[in-house]
Design a protein around this motif. Structure first.
Motif, PDB file in Angstrom:
ATOM      1  N   PHE A 211      -1.283 -81.323  10.973  1.00 38.95           N
ATOM      2  CA  PHE A 211      -0.558 -82.391  10.140  1.00 38.95           C
ATOM      3  C   PHE A 211      -1.541 -83.879  10.617  1.00 38.95           C
ATOM      4  N   SER A 212      -2.331 -84.428   9.002  1.00 39.09           N
ATOM      5  CA  SER A 212      -3.177 -85.513   9.859  1.00 39.09           C
ATOM      6  C   SER A 212      -2.434 -86.453   9.756  1.00 39.09           C
ATOM      7  N   PHE A 213      -1.483 -86.576   9.996  1.00 42.15           N
ATOM      8  CA  PHE A 213       0.018 -87.482  10.758  1.00 42.15           C
ATOM      9  C   PHE A 213      -0.336 -87.873  11.896  1.00 42.15           C
ATOM     10  N   ASP A 214      -0.593 -86.811  12.814  1.00 38.31           N
ATOM     11  CA  ASP A 214      -1.406 -86.589  14.487  1.00 38.31           C
ATOM     12  C   ASP A 214      -2.149 -86.989  14.883  1.00 38.31           C
ATOM     13  N   VAL A 215      -3.532 -86.517  13.535  1.00 36.75           N
ATOM     14  CA  VAL A 215      -4.813 -87.829  13.837  1.00 36.75           C
ATOM     15  C   VAL A 215      -4.968 -89.352  13.696  1.00 36.75           C
ATOM     16  N   GLY A 216      -3.674 -90.110  13.006  1.00 37.69           N
ATOM     17  CA  GLY A 216      -3.208 -90.931  13.239  1.00 37.69           C
ATOM     18  C   GLY A 216      -2.343 -91.699  14.520  1.00 37.69           C
ATOM     19  N   LEU A 217      -1.509 -90.373  14.583  1.00 35.84           N
ATOM     20  CA  LEU A 217      -0.762 -91.047  16.280  1.00 35.84           C
ATOM     21  C   LEU A 217      -1.703 -90.982  17.839  1.00 35.84           C
ATOM     22  N   PHE A 218      -2.778 -89.881  17.460  1.00 36.11           N
ATOM     23  CA  PHE A 218      -3.481 -89.874  18.445  1.00 36.11           C
ATOM     24  C   PHE A 218      -4.540 -91.887  18.482  1.00 36.11           C
ATOM     25  N   PHE A 219      -4.761 -92.309  17.100  1.00 32.87           N
ATOM     26  CA  PHE A 219      -5.102 -94.004  17.193  1.00 32.87           C
ATOM     27  C   PHE A 219      -3.746 -94.810  17.282  1.00 32.87           C
ATOM     28  N   LEU A 220      -2.744 -94.427  17.688  1.00 28.09           N
ATOM     29  CA  LEU A 220      -1.967 -95.665  16.827  1.00 28.09           C
ATOM     30  C   LEU A 220      -2.240 -96.424  17.568  1.00 28.09           C
ATOM     31  N   ARG A 221      -2.175 -96.895  19.311  1.00 31.11           N
ATOM     32  CA  ARG A 221      -2.501 -97.859  20.231  1.00 31.11           C
ATOM     33  C   ARG A 221      -3.550 -98.190  19.280  1.00 31.11           C
ATOM     34  N   GLU A 222      -4.326 -98.219  18.392  1.00 33.98           N
ATOM     35  CA  GLU A 222      -5.008 -99.217  17.735  1.00 33.98           C
ATOM     36  C   GLU A 222      -4.517-100.198  17.225  1.00 33.98           C
ATOM     37  N   LEU A 223      -3.274-100.144  16.650  1.00 30.07           N
ATOM     38  CA  LEU A 223      -2.183-100.795  15.347  1.00 30.07           C
ATOM     39  C   LEU A 223      -1.177-101.870  16.680  1.00 30.07           C
ATOM     40  N   PRO A 224      -1.086-103.190  16.623  1.00 36.14           N
ATOM     41  CA  PRO A 224      -0.414-103.915  17.126  1.00 36.14           C
ATOM     42  C   PRO A 224       1.212-102.779  17.378  1.00 36.14           C
ATOM     43  N   LYS A 225       1.729-103.381  17.999  1.00 37.81           N
ATOM     44  CA  LYS A 225       3.070-102.686  18.142  1.00 37.81           C
ATOM     45  C   LYS A 225       3.963-102.801  17.166  1.00 37.81           C
ATOM     46  N   LYS A 226       3.690-104.026  16.734  1.00 40.12           N
ATOM     47  CA  LYS A 226       5.058-104.826  15.905  1.00 40.12           C
ATOM     48  C   LYS A 226       4.518-103.784  14.513  1.00 40.12           C
ATOM     49  N   GLU A 227       3.511-103.247  13.963  1.00 36.17           N
ATOM     50  CA  GLU A 227       3.065-102.916  12.873  1.00 36.17           C
ATOM     51  C   GLU A 227       3.337-100.771  13.762  1.00 36.17           C
ATOM     52  N   ARG A 228       3.176-100.457  14.444  1.00 39.00           N
ATOM     53  CA  ARG A 228       3.008 -99.068  15.009  1.00 39.00           C
ATOM     54  C   ARG A 228       4.592 -98.817  14.669  1.00 39.00           C
ATOM     55  N   ILE A 229       5.882 -99.801  14.822  1.00 35.45           N
ATOM     56  CA  ILE A 229       7.374 -99.874  14.958  1.00 35.45           C
ATOM     57  C   ILE A 229       7.713 -99.673  13.379  1.00 35.45           C
ATOM     58  N   ALA A 230       7.085-100.718  12.769  1.00 31.84           N
ATOM     59  CA  ALA A 230       7.445-100.265  11.276  1.00 31.84           C
ATOM     60  C   ALA A 230       7.239 -99.544  10.449  1.00 31.84           C
ATOM     61  N   TYR A 231       5.395 -98.906  11.207  1.00 31.54           N
ATOM     62  CA  TYR A 231       5.636 -97.585  10.241  1.00 31.54           C
ATOM     63  C   TYR A 231       6.109 -96.154  10.852  1.00 31.54           C
ATOM     64  N   LEU A 232       6.260 -96.562  11.966  1.00 31.16           N
ATOM     65  CA  LEU A 232       7.024 -95.525  12.795  1.00 31.16           C
ATOM     66  C   LEU A 232       8.877 -95.329  11.964  1.00 31.16           C
ATOM     67  N   GLN A 233      10.041 -96.764  11.595  1.00 28.04           N
ATOM     68  CA  GLN A 233      10.533 -96.569  11.488  1.00 28.04           C
ATOM     69  C   GLN A 233      10.202 -96.257   9.268  1.00 28.04           C
ATOM     70  N   ASN A 234       9.380 -96.998   8.647  1.00 26.71           N
ATOM     71  CA  ASN A 234       9.307 -96.271   7.346  1.00 26.71           C
ATOM     72  C   ASN A 234       9.021 -94.519   6.974  1.00 26.71           C
ATOM     73  N   ARG A 235       8.654 -94.146   8.411  1.00 26.28           N
ATOM     74  CA  ARG A 235       8.823 -92.731   8.169  1.00 26.28           C
ATOM     75  C   ARG A 235      10.099 -92.042   8.624  1.00 26.28           C
ATOM     76  N   ILE A 236      10.977 -92.424   9.339  1.00 28.28           N
ATOM     77  CA  ILE A 236      11.893 -92.409   9.617  1.00 28.28           C
ATOM     78  C   ILE A 236      12.891 -92.199   8.300  1.00 28.28           C
ATOM     79  N   GLU A 237      12.784 -93.845   7.977  1.00 33.06           N
ATOM     80  CA  GLU A 237      13.671 -93.594   6.511  1.00 33.06           C
ATOM     81  C   GLU A 237      13.146 -92.567   4.963  1.00 33.06           C
ATOM     82  N   SER A 238      11.844 -92.105   5.443  1.00 31.81           N
ATOM     83  CA  SER A 238      11.620 -91.273   4.701  1.00 31.81           C
ATOM     84  C   SER A 238      11.487 -89.877   4.592  1.00 31.81           C
ATOM     85  N   ALA A 239      11.951 -89.209   6.065  1.00 28.41           N
ATOM     86  CA  ALA A 239      12.641 -88.512   6.442  1.00 28.41           C
ATOM     87  C   ALA A 239      13.871 -88.179   5.829  1.00 28.41           C
TER      88      ALA A 239
END
Length: 179
Positions: free
Chosen positions: A96-124
């Protein structure tokens, strides 16, 4: 390989032209396979050169472009069976290309990380809702075999597992576990 398997399998049922293949793939397999329109014609040309399918007619209707009708050869039927057995005999690891993004996720601000995860949850969640309604619609079509129910079930299990995992990851991230 899946493009070859699909084309040979569909041509085993009856002769078809490229656009018919595209329509069948989109209507009946579009939820669980990603075969691009151009790859259908590329594969048909390659399968023809290999002697696995043959052109049996060229049809012309009015001003529309001509269309080539293909059928599977005996060698193509044998190749289909080999490809089908290969699918069932090989373990396939999914990346999953998502896993590569997850590996580097800490490079983004926490608020942005959480927003991305919330969006993926809604998409799922939307995917699961879509699957429920779409399965009923698809299984009502006469061309869709009853075994397609197992394909929908497979997709649903993956989507449910992804949703559970994403919810857990979000909770852990909100708790500061990955700081």
């Amino acid at each position: 390989m899946s493009t070859r398997l699909v084309i040979l399998g569909l041509l085993k049922e009856r002769p078809l032209y490229g656009y018919e293949l595209k329509g069948i793939i989109e209507r009946y397999m579009g939820d669980w396979t990603s075969i691009a329109f151009g790859s259908i014609y590329f594969a048909l040309n390659k399968l023809t050169k290999e002697g696995l399918v043959r052109e049996i007619a060229v049809q012309k209707e009015g001003s529309r472009p001509s269309r080539r009708v293909y059928e599977v050869t005996e060698a193509g039927k044998d190749a289909f069976t080999r490809l089908l057995r290969d699918v069932w005999s090989k373990d396939e690891r999914t990346f999953f290309s998502f896993d590569v993004g997850l590996f580097f996720l800490r490079e983004l601000p926490k608020k942005e990380r959480i927003a991305y995860l919330q969006n993926r949850i809604e998409s799922a969640r939307r995917s699961l809702t879509y699957l429920d309604g779409h399965e009923t619609e698809m299984l009502a079509k006469p061309m869709v075999p009853p075994l397609a129910s197992a394909i929908f079930s497979h997709s649903r299990y993956h989507a449910q597992a992804e949703l559970s995992w994403l919810e857990e990851l979000l909770r852990e991230m909100q708790e500061g576990l990955y700081e």
